[in-house]
Design a protein around this motif. Structure first.
Motif, PDB file in Angstrom:
ATOM      1  N   TYR A  94      29.100   1.659 -14.300  1.00  0.00           N
ATOM      2  CA  TYR A  94      28.805   3.067 -14.062  1.00  0.00           C
ATOM      3  C   TYR A  94      27.301   3.225 -14.190  1.00  0.00           C
ATOM      4  O   TYR A  94      26.720   2.911 -15.247  1.00  0.00           O
ATOM      5  N   VAL A  95      26.648   3.685 -13.136  1.00  0.00           N
ATOM      6  CA  VAL A  95      25.193   3.784 -13.117  1.00  0.00           C
ATOM      7  C   VAL A  95      24.783   5.247 -13.223  1.00  0.00           C
ATOM      8  O   VAL A  95      25.143   6.071 -12.383  1.00  0.00           O
ATOM      9  N   ALA A  96      24.057   5.556 -14.290  1.00  0.00           N
ATOM     10  CA  ALA A  96      23.527   6.901 -14.510  1.00  0.00           C
ATOM     11  C   ALA A  96      22.065   6.903 -14.096  1.00  0.00           C
ATOM     12  O   ALA A  96      21.250   6.210 -14.690  1.00  0.00           O
ATOM     13  N   SER A  97      21.757   7.662 -13.079  1.00  0.00           N
ATOM     14  CA  SER A  97      20.381   7.662 -12.589  1.00  0.00           C
ATOM     15  C   SER A  97      20.105   8.933 -11.807  1.00  0.00           C
ATOM     16  O   SER A  97      21.021   9.652 -11.391  1.00  0.00           O
ATOM     17  N   GLY A  98      18.834   9.189 -11.612  1.00  0.00           N
ATOM     18  CA  GLY A  98      18.414  10.266 -10.727  1.00  0.00           C
ATOM     19  C   GLY A  98      18.107   9.672  -9.366  1.00  0.00           C
ATOM     20  O   GLY A  98      18.771   8.735  -8.910  1.00  0.00           O
ATOM     21  N   GLU A  99      17.069  10.203  -8.730  1.00  0.00           N
ATOM     22  CA  GLU A  99      16.657   9.698  -7.421  1.00  0.00           C
ATOM     23  C   GLU A  99      15.965   8.340  -7.600  1.00  0.00           C
ATOM     24  O   GLU A  99      14.878   8.248  -8.174  1.00  0.00           O
ATOM     25  N   VAL A 100      16.599   7.275  -7.115  1.00  0.00           N
ATOM     26  CA  VAL A 100      16.053   5.930  -7.264  1.00  0.00           C
ATOM     27  C   VAL A 100      14.972   5.709  -6.203  1.00  0.00           C
ATOM     28  O   VAL A 100      15.201   5.943  -5.007  1.00  0.00           O
ATOM     29  N   TYR A 101      13.795   5.279  -6.651  1.00  0.00           N
ATOM     30  CA  TYR A 101      12.704   5.027  -5.708  1.00  0.00           C
ATOM     31  C   TYR A 101      13.104   3.875  -4.765  1.00  0.00           C
ATOM     32  O   TYR A 101      13.446   2.784  -5.198  1.00  0.00           O
ATOM     33  N   GLY A 102      13.058   4.141  -3.476  1.00  0.00           N
ATOM     34  CA  GLY A 102      13.474   3.153  -2.490  1.00  0.00           C
ATOM     35  C   GLY A 102      14.907   3.309  -2.053  1.00  0.00           C
ATOM     36  O   GLY A 102      15.342   2.626  -1.108  1.00  0.00           O
ATOM     37  N   GLY A 103      15.660   4.176  -2.706  1.00  0.00           N
ATOM     38  CA  GLY A 103      17.026   4.494  -2.286  1.00  0.00           C
ATOM     39  C   GLY A 103      17.972   3.301  -2.273  1.00  0.00           C
ATOM     40  O   GLY A 103      17.940   2.432  -3.146  1.00  0.00           O
ATOM     41  N   GLU A 104      18.808   3.257  -1.257  1.00  0.00           N
ATOM     42  CA  GLU A 104      19.851   2.230  -1.155  1.00  0.00           C
ATOM     43  C   GLU A 104      19.269   0.827  -1.044  1.00  0.00           C
ATOM     44  O   GLU A 104      19.867  -0.145  -1.507  1.00  0.00           O
ATOM     45  N   GLU A 105      18.109   0.720  -0.445  1.00  0.00           N
ATOM     46  CA  GLU A 105      17.485  -0.599  -0.329  1.00  0.00           C
ATOM     47  C   GLU A 105      17.173  -1.181  -1.709  1.00  0.00           C
ATOM     48  O   GLU A 105      17.321  -2.383  -1.935  1.00  0.00           O
ATOM     49  N   THR A 106      16.756  -0.320  -2.635  1.00  0.00           N
ATOM     50  CA  THR A 106      16.467  -0.776  -3.990  1.00  0.00           C
ATOM     51  C   THR A 106      17.738  -1.103  -4.758  1.00  0.00           C
ATOM     52  O   THR A 106      17.764  -2.040  -5.579  1.00  0.00           O
ATOM     53  N   LEU A 107      18.816  -0.348  -4.505  1.00  0.00           N
ATOM     54  CA  LEU A 107      20.069  -0.537  -5.239  1.00  0.00           C
ATOM     55  C   LEU A 107      20.914  -1.681  -4.696  1.00  0.00           C
ATOM     56  O   LEU A 107      21.778  -2.203  -5.411  1.00  0.00           O
ATOM     57  N   LYS A 108      20.696  -2.088  -3.455  1.00  0.00           N
ATOM     58  CA  LYS A 108      21.569  -3.082  -2.820  1.00  0.00           C
ATOM     59  C   LYS A 108      21.683  -4.395  -3.614  1.00  0.00           C
ATOM     60  O   LYS A 108      22.793  -4.914  -3.781  1.00  0.00           O
ATOM     61  N   PRO A 109      20.597  -4.971  -4.121  1.00  0.00           N
ATOM     62  CA  PRO A 109      20.751  -6.222  -4.881  1.00  0.00           C
ATOM     63  C   PRO A 109      21.652  -6.069  -6.108  1.00  0.00           C
ATOM     64  O   PRO A 109      22.409  -6.986  -6.445  1.00  0.00           O
ATOM     65  N   LEU A 110      21.579  -4.916  -6.786  1.00  0.00           N
ATOM     66  CA  LEU A 110      22.446  -4.687  -7.939  1.00  0.00           C
ATOM     67  C   LEU A 110      23.899  -4.552  -7.498  1.00  0.00           C
ATOM     68  O   LEU A 110      24.818  -5.093  -8.149  1.00  0.00           O
ATOM     69  N   LYS A 111      24.133  -3.865  -6.393  1.00  0.00           N
ATOM     70  CA  LYS A 111      25.496  -3.717  -5.876  1.00  0.00           C
ATOM     71  C   LYS A 111      26.067  -5.054  -5.422  1.00  0.00           C
ATOM     72  O   LYS A 111      27.273  -5.298  -5.550  1.00  0.00           O
ATOM     73  N   ASP A 158       0.822  -1.219   0.000  1.00  0.00           N
ATOM     74  CA  ASP A 158       0.000   0.000   0.000  1.00  0.00           C
ATOM     75  C   ASP A 158       0.852   1.264   0.000  1.00  0.00           C
ATOM     76  O   ASP A 158       0.445   2.287  -0.575  1.00  0.00           O
ATOM     77  N   LYS A 159       2.002   1.207   0.651  1.00  0.00           N
ATOM     78  CA  LYS A 159       2.888   2.383   0.685  1.00  0.00           C
ATOM     79  C   LYS A 159       3.259   2.804  -0.734  1.00  0.00           C
ATOM     80  O   LYS A 159       3.162   3.978  -1.098  1.00  0.00           O
ATOM     81  N   GLU A 160       3.687   1.840  -1.545  1.00  0.00           N
ATOM     82  CA  GLU A 160       4.061   2.145  -2.934  1.00  0.00           C
ATOM     83  C   GLU A 160       2.846   2.619  -3.727  1.00  0.00           C
ATOM     84  O   GLU A 160       2.926   3.611  -4.465  1.00  0.00           O
ATOM     85  N   ARG A 161       1.729   1.935  -3.569  1.00  0.00           N
ATOM     86  CA  ARG A 161       0.533   2.308  -4.333  1.00  0.00           C
ATOM     87  C   ARG A 161       0.088   3.730  -4.010  1.00  0.00           C
ATOM     88  O   ARG A 161      -0.274   4.504  -4.909  1.00  0.00           O
ATOM     89  N   ASN A 162       0.113   4.097  -2.732  1.00  0.00           N
ATOM     90  CA  ASN A 162      -0.321   5.434  -2.327  1.00  0.00           C
ATOM     91  C   ASN A 162       0.657   6.513  -2.805  1.00  0.00           C
ATOM     92  O   ASN A 162       0.238   7.565  -3.311  1.00  0.00           O
ATOM     93  N   GLU A 163       1.952   6.249  -2.652  1.00  0.00           N
ATOM     94  CA  GLU A 163       2.959   7.247  -3.033  1.00  0.00           C
ATOM     95  C   GLU A 163       2.959   7.481  -4.545  1.00  0.00           C
ATOM     96  O   GLU A 163       2.924   8.622  -5.007  1.00  0.00           O
ATOM     97  N   LEU A 164       3.012   6.407  -5.296  1.00  0.00           N
ATOM     98  CA  LEU A 164       3.056   6.549  -6.751  1.00  0.00           C
ATOM     99  C   LEU A 164       1.706   7.015  -7.296  1.00  0.00           C
ATOM    100  O   LEU A 164       1.658   7.750  -8.289  1.00  0.00           O
ATOM    101  N   GLY A 165       0.626   6.593  -6.637  1.00  0.00           N
ATOM    102  CA  GLY A 165      -0.700   7.042  -7.067  1.00  0.00           C
ATOM    103  C   GLY A 165      -0.855   8.535  -6.921  1.00  0.00           C
ATOM    104  O   GLY A 165      -1.465   9.198  -7.778  1.00  0.00           O
ATOM    105  N   ALA A 166      -0.320   9.105  -5.837  1.00  0.00           N
ATOM    106  CA  ALA A 166      -0.403  10.545  -5.626  1.00  0.00           C
ATOM    107  C   ALA A 166       0.371  11.304  -6.705  1.00  0.00           C
ATOM    108  O   ALA A 166      -0.070  12.355  -7.190  1.00  0.00           O
TER     109      ALA A 166
END
Length: 556
Positions: A381-398, A328-336
């Motif tokens: 080399y990762v080119a990106s802006g603000e990644v949704y979820g921050g470091e938690e989202t990037l950790k699996p790739l790292k 629900d957190k994702e649905r509400n944030e992205l829905g807004a």
């Protein structure tokens, strides 16, 4: 665009035709069906050709030898010595050349670089009949352009603005950049692009000025006429609807100018697009210097590296209508965020994912790269802006690629003057991604399309991996039900034809799934006439170049 046959010296052309006609009778090198930019209709049936070899008792090795001997003979006649046996065996004889008859392209032997990329280079010189621009005082009037969107969307608008000015025979005023979009960047053209180079490099195509002079403005009876043209308008629309207004008012401003010109243009206008996008739009020296410094820092750590354009910002995900398991957190944030676009329809997230419309997650990008064959010692080399979820989202790739770098990591202090300007930051990423050995994207956005086209055009089809998201989605969903070897095999199967090989190009298909014969996302190798473009190496003017051949789809 491909260099036309007329560029080949006449004696060399005749000699080549005679030799090839003797050795490969299936190639009709002339006649009424010869096209303006080809060597004729290529109708080669692999099974029939092998049967011909068997009937004549000619082995494959003898045939290869004859071809190499003939091409060597051509080199002697025109004064060049060319001995790249790999090209000829790969392109003229190798089974991979005819692999489409066996169900599609084969997996590349080198995941870092296409074997044939060194034989390609961009060709966008204008033809002798291309009209030269009139002086400012003799043109049909002044064209003002207000672009829209982020850096790469505006880059497309600028490219099309030059073409429209040429169509209208107008004097183009340096386009205005968008200061009011989501990115809130108040940079002007002069802050991002080398404006003097832009004007001078296109001086033989379009007359461009920085601003309308005060004297010219005072001579006008009325202020500039403002209008917005429909998206993907044809040249005829500009001539019928815009030109009369321009002739009456002398100054016309076109607003929100993004994708306002059709992709279906003649060859000369397509080549003009190339000259603008890949040659005239050069970044300013501060941006260029910092981008190259970051590239050098990557090269000091590793002789080759992968760049990943990771669009996973909140606005990107909200616009896509996709769901990534955040509850629900994702649905509400992205829905807004999605409510900012009142015209967006309601979408089924699962349906969008099955149709391949959802950007890959950072973890999925990492899984795809590892499955393709890139080891965990590869540098990213990762080119990106603000990644949704921050470091938690990037950790699996790292975790999959520990050698993980960004411009913020590599140029923390040098980056400070650029931080308030999103378009300048995007320009720095653009440079590094362009210079990387392999470019990978998780999306189908403007930067991905622009860079894919540039890497094909400027880099001879430098390795550019675009995810086949539609097929990959089912593999990712089922990855926990299979071992790694099975998963990797299925990913490779999905990615065949999506690895940036020259042979992947189709007439009417530009990079990243565009369905027209456009140059918007990258140069089209073959004309949009329902045929497959095939290339063969010829010699001329001291260096090899590519001449487009054509073959009927059903014959391969």
């Amino acid at each position: 665009m491909m260099r036309p046959l007329e560029d080949v010296p006449q004696c060399e052309e005749v000699l080549f035709k005679r030799v090839v006609k003797i050795l490969v009778p299936e190639l009709d090198m002339g006649g009424p069906k010869a096209r303006r930019c080809d060597l004729g209709s290529l109708r080669v049936s692999r099974s029939k050709q092998l049967q011909r070899f068997r009937r004549k008792g000619m082995s494959r090795s003898v045939f290869v030898g004859l071809i190499l001997f003939a091409l060597g003979l051509i080199s002697i006649f025109n004064g060049h010595v060319e001995s790249d046996f790999e090209w000829y065996s790969e392109r003229l004889i190798n089974r991979a050349f005819l692999s489409r008859s066996e169900g599609g392209p084969r997996w590349p032997t080198n995941i870092w670089k296409s074997r044939s990329s060194k034989f390609y280079y961009g060709c966008s010189d204008s033809g002798p009949q291309f009209p030269r621009p009139l002086n400012e005082s003799l043109s049909n009037g002044y064209l003002l352009i207000a672009t829209s969107g982020g850096l790469n969307q505006q880059r497309t608008g600028i490219t099309d603005a030059v073409v429209v000015a040429q169509i209208l025979n107008a004097t183009l005023v340096v386009p205005e950049l968008d200061h009011h979009s989501f990115w809130k960047d108040d940079s002007d053209f002069i802050n991002i692009f080398d404006v003097d180079w832009f004007i001078s490099s296109l001086s033989k195509d379009v007359t461009i000025i920085k601003r309308i002079s005060d004297k010219a403005m005072r001579s006008m009876e009325r202020p500039p006429y403002t209008m917005r043209v429909p998206r993907k308008s044809a040249p005829e629309f500009y001539l019928d609807q815009v030109l009369p207004v321009l002739l009456r008012r002398h100054v016309v401003q076109l607003t929100k100018f993004d994708y306002r010109l059709t992709n279906r243009l003649d060859d000369e206008l397509q080549k003009l697009r190339c000259r603008v996008n890949y040659h005239a739009l050069r970044f300013t020296k501060p941006i260029q210097d910092l981008g190259q410094n970051i590239v050098q820092r990557m090269r000091k750590m590793s002789s080759r590296f992968i760049s990943v354009h990771l669009r996973f910002e909140p606005d990107m995900l909200a616009f896509s209508g996709c769901y990534y398991g955040g509850g629900d957190k994702e649905r509400n944030e992205l829905g807004a965020i999605r409510k900012r676009w009142a015209t967006l329809p309601d979408l089924n997230p699962e349906g969008e994912q099955r149709r391949g419309k959802c950007p890959l997650t950072p973890y999925e990008v990492g899984l795809m790269l590892r499955a393709i064959g890139f080891g965990n010692d590869s540098y990213l080399y990762v080119a990106s802006g603000e990644v949704y979820g921050g470091e938690e989202t990037l950790k699996p790739l790292k975790d999959l690629f520990p050698n993980f770098y960004t411009k913020e990591i590599l140029a923390k202090e040098d980056l400070k003057p650029f931080l308030p300007f999103s378009s300048r930051l995007a320009a720095i990423d653009y440079i590094v991604c362009d210079e990387s050995d392999v470019f990978v994207t998780n999306n189908n956005g403007n930067m991905a399309k622009n860079l894919a086209g540039r890497r094909r055009y400027m880099g001879g089809h430098k390795r550019t991996i675009r995810p086949n998201a539609k097929k990959l989605s089912s593999v990712f969903r089922a990855r926990h039900k299979m071992d790694w070897e099975t998963f990797a095999r299925k990913v490779k199967s999905c990615q065949k034809g999506f690895m940036g090989e020259p042979e992947e190009m189709r007439p009417g298909r530009v990079c990243f799934g565009r369905t027209t014969g456009s140059l918007k996302g990258g140069p089209v190798i073959a004309y949009a006439d329902g045929r497959i473009g095939i290339s063969i190496l010829l010699f001329g003017h001291g260096k090899p170049f590519i001449q487009a051949l054509y073959a009927e789809v059903n014959d391969l």
